[in-house]
Design a protein around this motif. Structure first.
Motif, short mmCIF file in Angstrom:
data_model
loop_
_atom_site.label_atom_id
_atom_site.label_comp_id
_atom_site.label_asym_id
_atom_site.label_seq_id
_atom_site.Cartn_x
_atom_site.Cartn_y
_atom_site.Cartn_z
N PRO A 273 0.83 -1.21 0.00
CA PRO A 273 0.00 0.00 0.00
C PRO A 273 0.86 1.25 0.00
O PRO A 273 1.96 1.25 0.56
N ILE A 275 1.04 5.03 1.32
CA ILE A 275 0.43 5.91 2.33
C ILE A 275 1.17 7.24 2.29
O ILE A 275 2.36 7.30 2.60
N LEU A 279 -2.04 11.86 4.70
CA LEU A 279 -3.17 11.10 5.23
C LEU A 279 -3.36 11.40 6.71
O LEU A 279 -4.46 11.71 7.18
N MET A 400 -8.81 9.54 0.63
CA MET A 400 -8.14 8.29 0.28
C MET A 400 -7.52 8.34 -1.12
O MET A 400 -6.40 7.88 -1.33
N ASN A 403 -4.27 10.00 -0.94
CA ASN A 403 -3.26 9.62 0.05
C ASN A 403 -3.10 8.14 0.34
O ASN A 403 -2.18 7.76 1.07
N TYR A 404 -3.99 7.32 -0.17
CA TYR A 404 -3.87 5.90 0.21
C TYR A 404 -4.35 5.01 -0.93
O TYR A 404 -5.42 5.25 -1.51
N HIS A 406 -4.27 0.67 -1.89
CA HIS A 406 -3.84 -0.70 -1.64
C HIS A 406 -3.90 -1.46 -2.97
O HIS A 406 -4.91 -1.34 -3.69
N LEU A 481 -7.65 3.54 8.76
CA LEU A 481 -6.78 4.56 8.18
C LEU A 481 -6.01 5.30 9.29
O LEU A 481 -4.84 5.68 9.10
N LEU A 484 -2.96 3.60 10.17
CA LEU A 484 -1.93 3.62 9.12
C LEU A 484 -1.22 4.96 9.05
O LEU A 484 -0.03 5.04 8.79
N GLY A 485 -2.03 6.05 9.23
CA GLY A 485 -1.51 7.39 8.97
C GLY A 485 -0.56 7.90 10.04
O GLY A 485 -0.39 7.34 11.09
#
Ligand code: SF4
Length: 485
Positions: A273, A275, A279, A400, A403-404, A406, A481, A484-485
């Motif tokens: 992914p 990131i 994010l 998303m 910024n993200y 997968h 999220l 993750l961020g």
């Protein structure tokens, strides 16, 4: 091998391989109603209903409803010769492997007015192509066409009006002339290409992006096709194909992509992914308590209520989860309209109450914002409060997309596609209503009285459960999220 239909002919013009496959594949007719999802069934029923209503514009027309194309074509021939018949519905024509049905033919002395009925409100180039194909086959069969017209749904129609006012007639007689001569020139080549025992060699073309054969054709063995790049332009597609690049893995870093597209390339090429640092900061900018909002709407050709134009997005329900910190649900409220009446004002008032106070309102896509803007226009007396809600909206999908990403998203940022990747334990599989199309159809069936008594009560609960699941999904995605961020 099937006869050439409108779909086969127009597909062959885009790609001979697609046309060949369509003509030579096993085809047992349209999927039976019983095998469709509720949402698909509703759309099929709506199309049939519009076709039947259109026939009311033509007095004393004869419907050709023989069970096979051959029988229908034979019946059509005899009705064409009966000068007492002023109009024919679903007339069938067969000639040298070509087949078509015309929605309506209206007799005009020795000529005919050709009508094609469409469920849409906006005129479209594809509709002209459909009309031109039918006109081509009819002309080859010796039918003299005086005019070629579309019957589209009129925005001016309101519930209670006569069926003839449902339609907007658009004359394309002049437009199809140019198309007709182009199509005419392809009559032989399309037939030859699609009846050849050997399938034409496939070459990647722009039409591949919407082709149902992609995975077994030029996309065979490609796990991440370039079509998974969001908003890939036709020019960039052609540039990549010119370099023999069909997979995201093969796109060189030197090939210019937008920021959002580059995230997808990076994720696929690394297998991990992506990131972005933003994010975390964008999630930190949210103000608490955070609300999660989702609407469902009913959109129908025939309006459910008075004073509503066809295809108006009528909000029918919402769900709001509230959290006082990430992942911690502190409240849930919901609303489901009484299907027997237009409840938009009541929905708007309840929405304002349920979202009162402060805090960001998280949605997924621009849809919710559009609905609230429409409500504010419709009820100016609530305009200020609804504008306040708009100010607080935060679109999680936009956050998303920037910024993200997968690699398992496979090119889709839709809620239903990202959820199994981010929150696999939360599924729609056990819900009676698993998708938006089914929710829409269920509400329409409630509004039109198809469900009654206990069955209606159960379906209302199913609708509430479905919408609630959507906002619960937002809570869980936000939680993931944040980690993750
Ligand atoms: S995937 Fe592309 S080349 Fe293959 S049949 Fe479809 S449009 Fe044609």
């Amino acid at each position: 091998m099937r006869n050439i239909s409108k779909e086969i002919f127009l597909s062959t013009l885009l790609c001979e391989t697609m046309g060949w496959r369509l003509r030579n594949e096993e085809f047992s007719g349209p999927t039976p109603l019983s095998e469709l999802t509720r949402g698909q069934r509703f759309r099929r029923e709506q199309g049939i209903d519009i076709g039947i209503r259109a026939r009311e514009l033509f007095q004393d027309g004869v419907l050709i409803d023989e069970p096979t194309t051959e029988l229908a074509a034979t019946k059509t021939e005899s009705v064409l010769n009966d000068r007492n018949v002023p109009a024919i519905f679903e007339a069938a024509f067969l000639l040298n492997g070509y087949a078509t049905r015309s929605d309506v033919l209206r007799r005009r002395a020795d000529q005919w007015d050709l009508f094609e009925v469409k469920s849409g409100v906006n005129d479209h180039k594809d509709y002209v192509d459909d009309l031109a194909y039918t006109a081509m086959v009819l002309s080859k069969c010796g039918i003299k066409i005086a005019s070629a017209k579309l019957l589209l749904i009129s925005r001016e129609f309101r519930l209670g009006m006569d069926n003839p006012r449902l339609f907007n007639e658009i004359d394309h007689s002049d437009d199809i002339l140019a198309r007709l001569s182009e199509f005419d020139a392809k009559w032989e080549t399309v037939d030859e290409a699609t009846k050849n025992p050997i399938m034409p060699e496939p070459h990647p073309v722009w039409a591949c992006r919407n082709c149902s054969f992609l995975k077994e054709c030029v996309g065979n063995g490609i796990e991440n096709p370039i079509f998974d790049i969001p908003r890939l332009s036709e020019k960039k597609f052609n540039d990549l194909v010119d370099s023999d690049i069909l997979s995201i893995e093969a796109i060189p870093l030197s090939f210019a992509l937008t920021e959002n597209q580059d995230i997808v390339r990076a994720a696929v090429q690394t297998g991990n992914p992506v990131i972005n640092d933003n994010l975390s900061s964008e999630l930190h900018d949210l103000s608490w308590p955070v609300h999660y909002l989702d609407f469902e709407t009913a959109v129908t050709a025939i309006p459910l209520y008075e004073e509503i134009a066809p295809y108006t997005q009528v909000p029918t329900q919402y769900s709001v989860h509230q959290s006082d910190r990430v992942g911690n649900i502190s409240n849930h409220t919901e609303y489901l309209a009484d299907p027997t009446k237009d409840s938009r004002f009541e929905l708007a008032v309840n929405l304002i109450n349920d979202l009162s106070g402060d805090g960001s309102i998280i949605v997924y896509s621009h849809f919710e914002k559009t609905i609230i803007i429409d409500l504010a226009k419709l009820y100016p007396q609530l305009g200020e409060q609804l504008s306040d809600l708009i100010e607080r909206l935060v679109d999680m999908q936009t956050i998303m997309s920037k910024n993200y990403y997968h690699p398992a998203f496979k090119g889709s940022m839709s809620l239903k596609d990202i959820l199994p990747v981010l929150v696999p334990e939360l599924s729609y599989e056990n819900l009676t209503i698993p998708d938006g199309g089914t929710a829409l159809a269920t509400f329409v069936y409630l509004a039109t009285g198809r469900y009654q008594g206990e069955e209606a009560d159960a379906e209302k609960q199913n609708l509430l459960d479905y919408c609630k699941q959507d906002t619960l999904a937002l809570v869980k995605i936000h939680e993931q999220l944040s980690q993750l961020g």
